[in-house]
Design a protein around this motif. Sequence first.
Motif, PDB file in Angstrom:
ATOM      1  N   MET A   1       0.845  -1.173   0.104  1.00 34.59           N
ATOM      2  CA  MET A   1       0.166   0.148   0.139  1.00 34.59           C
ATOM      3  C   MET A   1       0.816   1.365   0.089  1.00 34.59           C
ATOM      4  O   MET A   1       0.774   2.360  -0.328  1.00 34.59           O
ATOM      5  CB  MET A   1      -1.072  -0.011   1.197  1.00 34.59           C
ATOM      6  CG  MET A   1      -2.156  -1.099   0.907  1.00 34.59           C
ATOM      7  SD  MET A   1      -3.374  -1.052   2.339  1.00 34.59           S
ATOM      8  CE  MET A   1      -2.447  -1.309   3.943  1.00 34.59           C
ATOM      9  N   LEU A   2       2.076   1.007   0.517  1.00 32.81           N
ATOM     10  CA  LEU A   2       3.030   2.427   0.601  1.00 32.81           C
ATOM     11  C   LEU A   2       3.653   2.535  -0.637  1.00 32.81           C
ATOM     12  O   LEU A   2       3.684   3.697  -1.081  1.00 32.81           O
ATOM     13  CB  LEU A   2       3.874   2.022   1.583  1.00 32.81           C
ATOM     14  CG  LEU A   2       4.807   3.179   2.065  1.00 32.81           C
ATOM     15  CD1 LEU A   2       3.949   4.044   2.872  1.00 32.81           C
ATOM     16  CD2 LEU A   2       6.142   2.612   2.800  1.00 32.81           C
TER      17      LEU A   2
ATOM     18  N   ALA B   1       1.620   5.699  -2.321  1.00 34.09           N
ATOM     19  CA  ALA B   1       1.444   7.020  -1.628  1.00 34.09           C
ATOM     20  C   ALA B   1       2.554   7.853  -2.100  1.00 34.09           C
ATOM     21  O   ALA B   1       4.002   7.503  -2.222  1.00 34.09           O
ATOM     22  CB  ALA B   1       1.699   6.512   0.017  1.00 34.09           C
TER      23      ALA B   1
ATOM     24  N   LYS C   1      -6.983  -0.447   2.525  1.00 34.36           N
ATOM     25  CA  LYS C   1      -6.090   0.469   2.026  1.00 34.36           C
ATOM     26  C   LYS C   1      -6.738   2.059   1.919  1.00 34.36           C
ATOM     27  O   LYS C   1      -5.839   3.068   2.208  1.00 34.36           O
ATOM     28  CB  LYS C   1      -6.243   0.037   0.260  1.00 34.36           C
ATOM     29  CG  LYS C   1      -5.083   1.098  -0.521  1.00 34.36           C
ATOM     30  CD  LYS C   1      -5.140   0.474  -1.783  1.00 34.36           C
ATOM     31  CE  LYS C   1      -3.986   1.220  -2.524  1.00 34.36           C
ATOM     32  NZ  LYS C   1      -3.824   0.802  -4.001  1.00 34.36           N
ATOM     33  N   LYS C   2      -7.850   2.285   2.092  1.00 36.10           N
ATOM     34  CA  LYS C   2      -8.602   3.443   2.180  1.00 36.10           C
ATOM     35  C   LYS C   2      -8.133   4.196   3.587  1.00 36.10           C
ATOM     36  O   LYS C   2      -7.726   5.412   3.432  1.00 36.10           O
ATOM     37  CB  LYS C   2      -9.965   3.661   1.894  1.00 36.10           C
ATOM     38  CG  LYS C   2     -10.822   4.992   2.006  1.00 36.10           C
ATOM     39  CD  LYS C   2     -12.191   5.027   1.848  1.00 36.10           C
ATOM     40  CE  LYS C   2     -12.811   6.405   2.081  1.00 36.10           C
ATOM     41  NZ  LYS C   2     -14.581   6.158   2.003  1.00 36.10           N
TER      42      LYS C   2
ATOM     43  N   LEU D   1      -4.061   4.784   3.454  1.00 38.98           N
ATOM     44  CA  LEU D   1      -3.818   6.159   2.549  1.00 38.98           C
ATOM     45  C   LEU D   1      -4.217   7.480   3.214  1.00 38.98           C
ATOM     46  O   LEU D   1      -3.549   8.473   3.176  1.00 38.98           O
ATOM     47  CB  LEU D   1      -4.062   5.940   1.183  1.00 38.98           C
ATOM     48  CG  LEU D   1      -3.298   4.632   0.335  1.00 38.98           C
ATOM     49  CD1 LEU D   1      -4.032   4.643  -0.903  1.00 38.98           C
ATOM     50  CD2 LEU D   1      -2.154   4.770   0.401  1.00 38.98           C
ATOM     51  N   SER D   2      -5.454   7.200   3.869  1.00 28.98           N
ATOM     52  CA  SER D   2      -5.967   8.539   4.442  1.00 28.98           C
ATOM     53  C   SER D   2      -5.165   8.842   5.580  1.00 28.98           C
ATOM     54  O   SER D   2      -4.776  10.095   5.961  1.00 28.98           O
ATOM     55  CB  SER D   2      -7.434   8.278   4.944  1.00 28.98           C
ATOM     56  OG  SER D   2      -7.849   9.331   5.796  1.00 28.98           O
TER      57      SER D   2
ATOM     58  N   LEU E   1      -1.900   8.475   5.859  1.00 28.71           N
ATOM     59  CA  LEU E   1      -0.824   8.972   5.304  1.00 28.71           C
ATOM     60  C   LEU E   1      -0.910  10.452   4.903  1.00 28.71           C
ATOM     61  O   LEU E   1       0.120  11.125   5.190  1.00 28.71           O
ATOM     62  CB  LEU E   1      -0.143   8.065   4.083  1.00 28.71           C
ATOM     63  CG  LEU E   1       0.358   6.729   4.304  1.00 28.71           C
ATOM     64  CD1 LEU E   1       0.794   6.055   3.078  1.00 28.71           C
ATOM     65  CD2 LEU E   1       1.725   6.879   5.381  1.00 28.71           C
ATOM     66  N   ASP E   2      -2.069  11.042   4.363  1.00 26.94           N
ATOM     67  CA  ASP E   2      -2.495  12.095   4.112  1.00 26.94           C
ATOM     68  C   ASP E   2      -2.324  13.054   5.152  1.00 26.94           C
ATOM     69  O   ASP E   2      -1.758  14.332   5.022  1.00 26.94           O
ATOM     70  CB  ASP E   2      -3.783  12.144   3.418  1.00 26.94           C
ATOM     71  CG  ASP E   2      -3.908  11.553   2.014  1.00 26.94           C
ATOM     72  OD1 ASP E   2      -2.769  11.364   1.401  1.00 26.94           O
ATOM     73  OD2 ASP E   2      -5.026  11.099   1.292  1.00 26.94           O
TER      74      ASP E   2
END
Length: 492
Positions: free
Chosen positions: A20-21, A24, A108-109, A112-113, A115-116
């Motif tokens: 998943m990274l 990003a 995954k959502k 990534l959220s 990370l944002d």
Amino acid sequence: MYRVLIVDDEEPVLDSYAFMLQGAADFTLMGKARSGYEALALIHEQRPDLVFMDINIPGLDGLEVIAEVHRKFPGMIFILSTAYERFDLAQRAIPLGVFAYLVKPISKKTFLSSLDRVREHLEARTLEGETDGDTEGRFLGTAIWKALGEGAWAQYRQRLSLPSDTGVVCLLELEDGTAYQRIGEQLSHRYRCLFRMHLGRGLFFISGDLCREEAETLLAGALGLGRSWYGIGGCYRGPDLYRSSGEALEELRNQRSPRELREREQQRIIALRRGMGTVDPEALKKAFTTLWEDICALQDFTLAKAKLVSLFTLLIDDCCGSYRSNSGEPPPFAAAEEIMALEDLRAWEIWSAEAFDRLIRRAAQGRSNPVPVPLPLDKAVKYIDEHSTEGIQLIDAASAARVSPAYLSRLFSEHFKINFIDYITERRIERAEKLIRESGMNMKEIAFAVGYQDPNYFSKIFKKVLGMPPTQYAAEFRRGQEYPPEEELWEA
């Protein structure tokens, strides 16, 4: 680029987070740890920006690891992950400044959220410690080339006094390199305009709600006379300014013909290679920077890296001869592996400066010897060694050394005290002597092996250089083998 460490004792979780990274922006995987003690070692050694930390791991648990490093690395961000949502664990995490608490399995959502939110936090924290000049440089050099979070955009607007929530990015390439600053000043008469040089081109950000026609009219009025190429992006809100930057770059690329760009790139590579070891190092560095900026500005970074691998392979061979058939010297570094692993332009800039310095020093080594040999002469000698069996002419060696035949001829006379033809002759006869002593070839085969198609002519040249024909040389050598020197007889 923010560096991430993943800590978990389950291999599928490590693989899932790493996968998943990859999707990003601005984050790269620094490492994986499977126990508390391994995590501690990597944190102290690598100092990641972000750590995904499982709580239930062997040795020290995740919270104990965080408690251990929290005071030493207060800026490090930790995201806890656990299979159970427990209030007592959340309570223990609060005083340690844990950024987020995620319950497995993590989608995954959600990943990534998270990370944002981390990206926004890191960008905002960076802005707080910058001067206004640092902030403007970061905004134009980095921020407008990627998606921005709302919080980071709000801080940029405030710090840079941007009057509008939207703006346009323009890229200019001018024959008159001194005009960029003047154009920026003219654009600033009507709008808030920020300017910097980016990869050898002028980068302008105009704050305001402009349509393309307005931006083009504004730019045309500032350009004045002289040849120019430009790209204008669309008008976007701050978080989406990367779209404007991409559109401006694409338009600028399309204004130059592929053939023109290839020819310019080729000419710059040739000039750089000719200068290695013979031109002032500062001038070489400037030429090198101009070349790589041009390469990186006009294509995707992945393609640019492939071209830069080829460039460094040529330079390594020019300076060290590492890729020639008769060279035993290894390359000073693995250009392909090291360049292709670079994540962004900043990483490339740091790596290439050090690597190019090493090549400049290596190219200059020949001139630091007691009897200095210029690099063009060294290149010509290596070319002769590699093609000694062929009908080499002065123009061929001069082309390989990238100098004129007249200049190369003068170098042979000044440094070797013989002319070009005599030098080749001596090298061929030296090789012939070795073949007579060490091989079982007959004289005709040896003549062909060292570059003479006529055995009689070879015999004549051999006698002229050594004072005896090759058959006599061979006979005397064999006689010496049959009757060893006196000291060897005594030892026997």
